[in-house]
Design a protein around this motif. Sequence first.
Motif, PDB file in Angstrom:
ATOM      1  N   ASP A   1      20.061 -40.613  26.956  1.00  0.00           N
ATOM      2  CA  ASP A   1      19.058 -41.491  26.358  1.00  0.00           C
ATOM      3  C   ASP A   1      18.149 -40.764  25.385  1.00  0.00           C
ATOM      4  OD1 ASP A   1      19.680 -44.099  27.522  1.00  0.00           O
ATOM      5  OD2 ASP A   1      19.400 -43.010  29.401  1.00  0.00           O
ATOM      6  N   VAL A   2      17.698 -39.593  25.783  1.00  0.00           N
ATOM      7  CA  VAL A   2      16.929 -38.778  24.835  1.00  0.00           C
ATOM      8  C   VAL A   2      17.452 -37.358  24.895  1.00  0.00           C
ATOM      9  CG1 VAL A   2      14.663 -38.056  24.017  1.00  0.00           C
ATOM     10  CG2 VAL A   2      14.877 -40.169  25.355  1.00  0.00           C
ATOM     11  N   THR A   3      17.868 -36.856  23.766  1.00  0.00           N
ATOM     12  CA  THR A   3      18.227 -35.439  23.674  1.00  0.00           C
ATOM     13  C   THR A   3      17.122 -34.727  22.927  1.00  0.00           C
ATOM     14  OG1 THR A   3      20.580 -35.930  23.621  1.00  0.00           O
ATOM     15  CG2 THR A   3      19.898 -33.759  22.839  1.00  0.00           C
ATOM     16  N   VAL A   4      16.643 -33.685  23.556  1.00  0.00           N
ATOM     17  CA  VAL A   4      15.560 -32.871  22.992  1.00  0.00           C
ATOM     18  C   VAL A   4      16.172 -31.604  22.408  1.00  0.00           C
ATOM     19  CG1 VAL A   4      13.567 -31.448  23.618  1.00  0.00           C
ATOM     20  CG2 VAL A   4      13.901 -33.706  24.696  1.00  0.00           C
ATOM     21  N   SER A   5      15.802 -31.264  21.195  1.00  0.00           N
ATOM     22  CA  SER A   5      16.245 -29.970  20.679  1.00  0.00           C
ATOM     23  C   SER A   5      15.261 -29.470  19.637  1.00  0.00           C
ATOM     24  CB  SER A   5      17.665 -30.049  20.114  1.00  0.00           C
ATOM     25  OG  SER A   5      18.188 -28.736  19.954  1.00  0.00           O
TER      26      SER A   5
ATOM     27  N   ALA B   1      18.497 -30.013  25.139  1.00  0.00           N
ATOM     28  CA  ALA B   1      19.625 -29.298  24.520  1.00  0.00           C
ATOM     29  C   ALA B   1      19.113 -28.253  23.549  1.00  0.00           C
ATOM     30  CB  ALA B   1      20.545 -30.294  23.820  1.00  0.00           C
ATOM     31  N   ILE B   2      17.957 -27.712  23.885  1.00  0.00           N
ATOM     32  CA  ILE B   2      17.276 -26.799  22.959  1.00  0.00           C
ATOM     33  C   ILE B   2      18.124 -25.593  22.599  1.00  0.00           C
ATOM     34  CG2 ILE B   2      15.398 -25.083  22.971  1.00  0.00           C
ATOM     35  CD1 ILE B   2      13.514 -27.304  23.904  1.00  0.00           C
ATOM     36  N   SER B   3      18.734 -24.983  23.592  1.00  0.00           N
ATOM     37  CA  SER B   3      19.524 -23.785  23.269  1.00  0.00           C
ATOM     38  C   SER B   3      21.022 -24.053  23.342  1.00  0.00           C
ATOM     39  CB  SER B   3      19.145 -22.628  24.190  1.00  0.00           C
ATOM     40  OG  SER B   3      19.363 -22.982  25.540  1.00  0.00           O
ATOM     41  N   SER B   4      21.398 -25.312  23.351  1.00  0.00           N
ATOM     42  CA  SER B   4      22.840 -25.595  23.335  1.00  0.00           C
ATOM     43  C   SER B   4      23.284 -26.248  22.037  1.00  0.00           C
ATOM     44  CB  SER B   4      23.237 -26.473  24.523  1.00  0.00           C
ATOM     45  OG  SER B   4      22.569 -27.713  24.488  1.00  0.00           O
ATOM     46  N   LEU B   5      22.416 -27.060  21.446  1.00  0.00           N
ATOM     47  CA  LEU B   5      22.829 -27.786  20.241  1.00  0.00           C
ATOM     48  C   LEU B   5      23.227 -26.802  19.145  1.00  0.00           C
ATOM     49  CD1 LEU B   5      22.787 -30.876  19.429  1.00  0.00           C
ATOM     50  CD2 LEU B   5      20.899 -30.216  17.934  1.00  0.00           C
ATOM     51  N   GLY B   6      24.397 -27.022  18.595  1.00  0.00           N
ATOM     52  CA  GLY B   6      24.888 -26.121  17.559  1.00  0.00           C
ATOM     53  C   GLY B   6      25.549 -24.870  18.106  1.00  0.00           C
ATOM     54  N   CYS B   7      25.619 -24.765  19.424  1.00  0.00           N
ATOM     55  CA  CYS B   7      26.300 -23.628  20.054  1.00  0.00           C
ATOM     56  C   CYS B   7      27.412 -24.115  20.989  1.00  0.00           C
ATOM     57  CB  CYS B   7      25.337 -22.805  20.913  1.00  0.00           C
ATOM     58  SG  CYS B   7      23.867 -22.235  20.072  1.00  0.00           S
TER      59      CYS B   7
END
Lengths: 392, 392, 392, 392
Positions: B190-194, B173-179
């Motif tokens: 299970d694992v969210t990467v950001s 979720a590198i370029s989605s988190l917070g957007c």
Amino acid sequence: MWAVPGRHFLQIPGPSNIPDRVLRAIAQPTIDHRGPAFVALAREVLDGLQPVFQTSEPVVIYASSGTGASEAALVNTLSPGDTVLMFETGHFATQWRDMAVRLGLHAEFVPGDWRHGVDPREVERRLTDDRDRAIKAVAVVHNETSTGATSSIAAIRQAIDAAGHPALLLVDAISSLGCIDYRHDEWGVDVTVSCSQKGLLVPPGLGFNAISAKARASAAAARLPRSYWDWQLMIKNNAAGVFPFTPATNLLFGLREAMRMLMDEGLANVFARHLRFGEATRRAVAAWGLEVLCVDPAAYSPALTAVMMPAGHDADAFRRIVLQRFDMSLGAGLGKLKGQIFRIAHLGDFNDLMLAGTLSGVEMGLAAAGVPFTRGGVTAALDSLACETSAS
Amino acid sequence: MWAVPGRHFLQIPGPSNIPDRVLRAIAQPTIDHRGPAFVALAREVLDGLQPVFQTSEPVVIYASSGTGASEAALVNTLSPGDTVLMFETGHFATQWRDMAVRLGLHAEFVPGDWRHGVDPREVERRLTDDRDRAIKAVAVVHNETSTGATSSIAAIRQAIDAAGHPALLLVDAISSLGCIDYRHDEWGVDVTVSCSQKGLLVPPGLGFNAISAKARASAAAARLPRSYWDWQLMIKNNAAGVFPFTPATNLLFGLREAMRMLMDEGLANVFARHLRFGEATRRAVAAWGLEVLCVDPAAYSPALTAVMMPAGHDADAFRRIVLQRFDMSLGAGLGKLKGQIFRIAHLGDFNDLMLAGTLSGVEMGLAAAGVPFTRGGVTAALDSLACETSAS
Amino acid sequence: MWAVPGRHFLQIPGPSNIPDRVLRAIAQPTIDHRGPAFVALAREVLDGLQPVFQTSEPVVIYASSGTGASEAALVNTLSPGDTVLMFETGHFATQWRDMAVRLGLHAEFVPGDWRHGVDPREVERRLTDDRDRAIKAVAVVHNETSTGATSSIAAIRQAIDAAGHPALLLVDAISSLGCIDYRHDEWGVDVTVSCSQKGLLVPPGLGFNAISAKARASAAAARLPRSYWDWQLMIKNNAAGVFPFTPATNLLFGLREAMRMLMDEGLANVFARHLRFGEATRRAVAAWGLEVLCVDPAAYSPALTAVMMPAGHDADAFRRIVLQRFDMSLGAGLGKLKGQIFRIAHLGDFNDLMLAGTLSGVEMGLAAAGVPFTRGGVTAALDSLACETSAS
Amino acid sequence: MWAVPGRHFLQIPGPSNIPDRVLRAIAQPTIDHRGPAFVALAREVLDGLQPVFQTSEPVVIYASSGTGASEAALVNTLSPGDTVLMFETGHFATQWRDMAVRLGLHAEFVPGDWRHGVDPREVERRLTDDRDRAIKAVAVVHNETSTGATSSIAAIRQAIDAAGHPALLLVDAISSLGCIDYRHDEWGVDVTVSCSQKGLLVPPGLGFNAISAKARASAAAARLPRSYWDWQLMIKNNAAGVFPFTPATNLLFGLREAMRMLMDEGLANVFARHLRFGEATRRAVAAWGLEVLCVDPAAYSPALTAVMMPAGHDADAFRRIVLQRFDMSLGAGLGKLKGQIFRIAHLGDFNDLMLAGTLSGVEMGLAAAGVPFTRGGVTAALDSLACETSAS
């Protein structure tokens, strides 16, 4: 806690007191890490690190703490089950051993008393005994941040050579680089590990590896899995002024500024300044009637001084009083030294009057904590500082 | 290059335009990472990240780029030779596959055309076919930064469940988190990467993993070597408000400030704002007579829009002109798309007038580069922005 | 000069060491000085200054140095040829007299030896003798920055009252406000003059007037020409949260932050802290065998200490050595004291360890300059600091 | 109000958008204003201002707003009751007249319609009629910030010469310096008044006077009382690299940085850039079907454009909508123009895309406010910008 007036004295052995210039530099707007402005930045810091390591070999920069760079040194050069000769000089050497074990290496860990550096004769003995060349690397900490004892990398190099052993030499220069004379090339180091937040004057978040040709050759055969830490990807991209993964751009802004400051002062002056601070601090400790942890004068650290707390007194209680009453952070005893020592850092962007303030805080703190000591440590330090040519 | 007046428009899809407030926050003097002030900081950011990920599970923070956090997701959950089901949605999905391979995993890589998100039916089909449960994890990129196509994590979760397959779900979720609305818990990830430098508004240098209980359980059995990335060390230390290795303190100062900004605006408003920007940008692209790379309207990214360059024109030459004449950085075509697309980022600390300036730069740049297009894209975008309630 | 490591010690009596928080605050982007965000800022600083002056009267803020605010006090209340009773307490009192003369006022200047504050009996005597009420104002400096001698404003107020004289009381609190207890209302001061860069912790560029109702009434009849300094324009605009002329917005950002810091610490704590520093500094001076310029213990300044240089030694040469070798700026002897004294400032955002560093620099500097002195001043100061409850 | 994302568009005609570099520069720790580091700073800014004013005469710097510098021009050159010839070009010319009256001068105020600059023929006529040389100074505003109309200083100079009149020429270049070609020496200006926060890119708080030899000679005879504004004190101290009163040191740090930026770009480029912005903005206004306030094309301001609001619509209501919905500050109609116009500033650290964003905000704001207009203004501006060589 927040209403404390004046500047905090950050006298832990890293992060050091970060210069205002560097703090402003890292506040520049982040830029495109693939654009021409970044390429200019990357080239300046990559080239500029070489004289700091006293090397003409490539230096790579990770977005990581120094621990990440320590891991990089292992995973790029070694294969599962390889033996690494390591030395129990203190907490950080022990942590590096633990890391090696976690990564599937075999650590031959030479016991130590946490009051000395590495004995080069022991290096030579162990390597000479290693007739089937099981040992693939010798890993030592240059300046044990947990004890204030240094090891002579030059002597260890000579010991390896005397044993005629092909092991790689991996050195943790995390708290020595930019404080203590350090010569990657001249001392034949294969991988030097360091990071941003000690002598390099930048907030934490950058890890470094300086890498010899021999180490790069080892990497081709090394089979520990690696991706983020892989030198090859890094060196190849760096050649074009970019990074394989998004770099910590703003910390690189800070690194550029810090390296300009170090070069403006001159590395020889930087090293001499730290030597003065170490000497003055030990004079203070002696005047207080306290004991320096490091028992080998040749190994005294110019970056920090660990002081033994008199029996029956808790070093951490003392540190809390110093923090609360004088807004100064001192280094704790780590691992098995917890509560038994405190560490006075005198590294980085630091000058005579900051040291005087630091030692004053210790002296007043000892009194406030009810620790038995003799007054006059600050005066002794001032005498020591005054009798030598100032660095400024 | 340095005498260019005015503010640079950093319209690459990360690092995004970092807010001044955050830049000032990271310029605070570095503090003792073991002292009470740091513990307060650590607790605020560790707790504060949970609502951003929409999770009540632990979130760990690495001093690393996002790539490091992607590596952490793999090495904590998997063992050498494990199979990971991955999907070729674009360049970053491909890079994650390459990483998996380098780390000794087996990547089952479902081909894609770089113009769609992941097809949940394909997920279900593959998992259903995997009768002996060789697949240990499904790894997908939520928002493919290289293409501007999103994948429905909720639908992928349903597909996994429909297949009754025990594989872990790992999401970039590198370029989605917070957007873009992202729900770690609800979607059973299970694992969210950001990481820090996209929707989280902080310069690069921080990587994140949000970790489910199932993932933590997997970690106990996973045998890929790991030390720096080890969750257990991290979670244990974080519980006391500290970190196992020196954290990137100043970036954490920035993260604290950025999360306050996101919460002040309200995540729902943040997501709605990005949706407006995506819509307005696509209106501009359509008015110009150009084609959006992503061909599935349901997958259009609210964070960035990739635009296809008309045949015979070099997107990189166009981007250079835009940089030189209008001081704006646009995203390049990556991997096999090099030169064929440019990417307009509209994520992060961004508002209507910054978007208008951005699209104006594209419109003028198309003219300057001699690319055939129809004028009026900016006007179309303004109409789109105006007809909806502003987020501010 | 620029390669000096560590933090500069700015121990002149203003500008004081500006807190990092304030420096970051002034780096915020400048805003519309007629918009709602500015109005909120203006109201906070205008309201917030009142408790600092201990007044419920209006305080106006000029974009000016403190000297501008001193001029404002005169031109708003007096007419050409009016007599002002002034006292030669030192250089700044003399400068204020010179200003009055330049502006066309008649200054009745009571001679002084620059080692005392104002004698209230002399105030009463002069006013009693002034039977035809020629004296329109009594103008005194609360803390003579050039000498380190304070005057009792409360006693001067009593003297005026005892004489039954209608003269206005104008007070220069430039280097006392925010350091030394100061009570505009309780002491019946008509105009208090101050500025940003001393106890108020903000870089220079803001001047203040706190103005009694009686002073405002005088302004209606006062005929000295004025426009920029005119209170009426200022007060009228301030009531709406704006300024008649463009204000120094960024310095106001700093003032807001500084006032929050002062209020967080608590003014009583601020004053107590400065008293401790004054006491400790004088102990050091005494231990060195040197003489404090101020000869009246009741007038000792908590903000700075002026020290007499032994005959035959040049205070400016000493200060140059301290600057070159220890990167510390000390205050010079001004006017007729040039070369004969140096001034140690201990005001503003300052703490015990900064004072210890400061006094250490003086002690080492005395040695370096070959000035005869007795060692032990720092130790004496530490003893003094330690025996009282710390402010933190 | 504070949760608004993205960068504020500060499109009032000063303070302009302050560059990040300048904001960081003013955040440097304040230094001793009598020490060698300050002297170096002072010399650089004092010398550096001369080419900006295109003068070899001294330029003095006040800690004041621009209004203070306007007052300085009057009080240093004139005596009570002197006549100054002034021209009603708009609000700021009117304010300068009011100031002159408050200071006891006689202002001969030539009426104007606030839509033109000064008519040089009127200057010549008035001066020719002034046979007994009652007029001591001609005071004109170069760029009327309230109307966006400039006056030709060269033509006014010629008119004065044609009349053979000895009056001093005083020019307010507050919003033109650093935006519009301005030649103090070549145009024979006696006092040029300016300040920091417009074309000079520094937050408000610095006022400037460039002073001809003739003006300095006038000062010797001028009898308006003055102290803070006195040139003689200032010039004498400046010669030694210091200031008579504590200078606004941190704003001087900013000024140094700003002047480096202006010189790096080159003044000719700076002026050309502003001309482009003015042209593009007027194209937008014309396309919208709105009217520019200034009716003389030769007088169009390159720094700002004042736009007339269609009858029946309130410009301030429109500006509020633009602020709330698009986070952009536009200039208000001042004085008698209140509510009737809005002003679009395009000065300072500004580029094509910022202008495009600005005009987009106006276009969307007009729609949001229900003001009748024709779409396409932004497109017209982009066409205008594109057809000329970019400044970057």
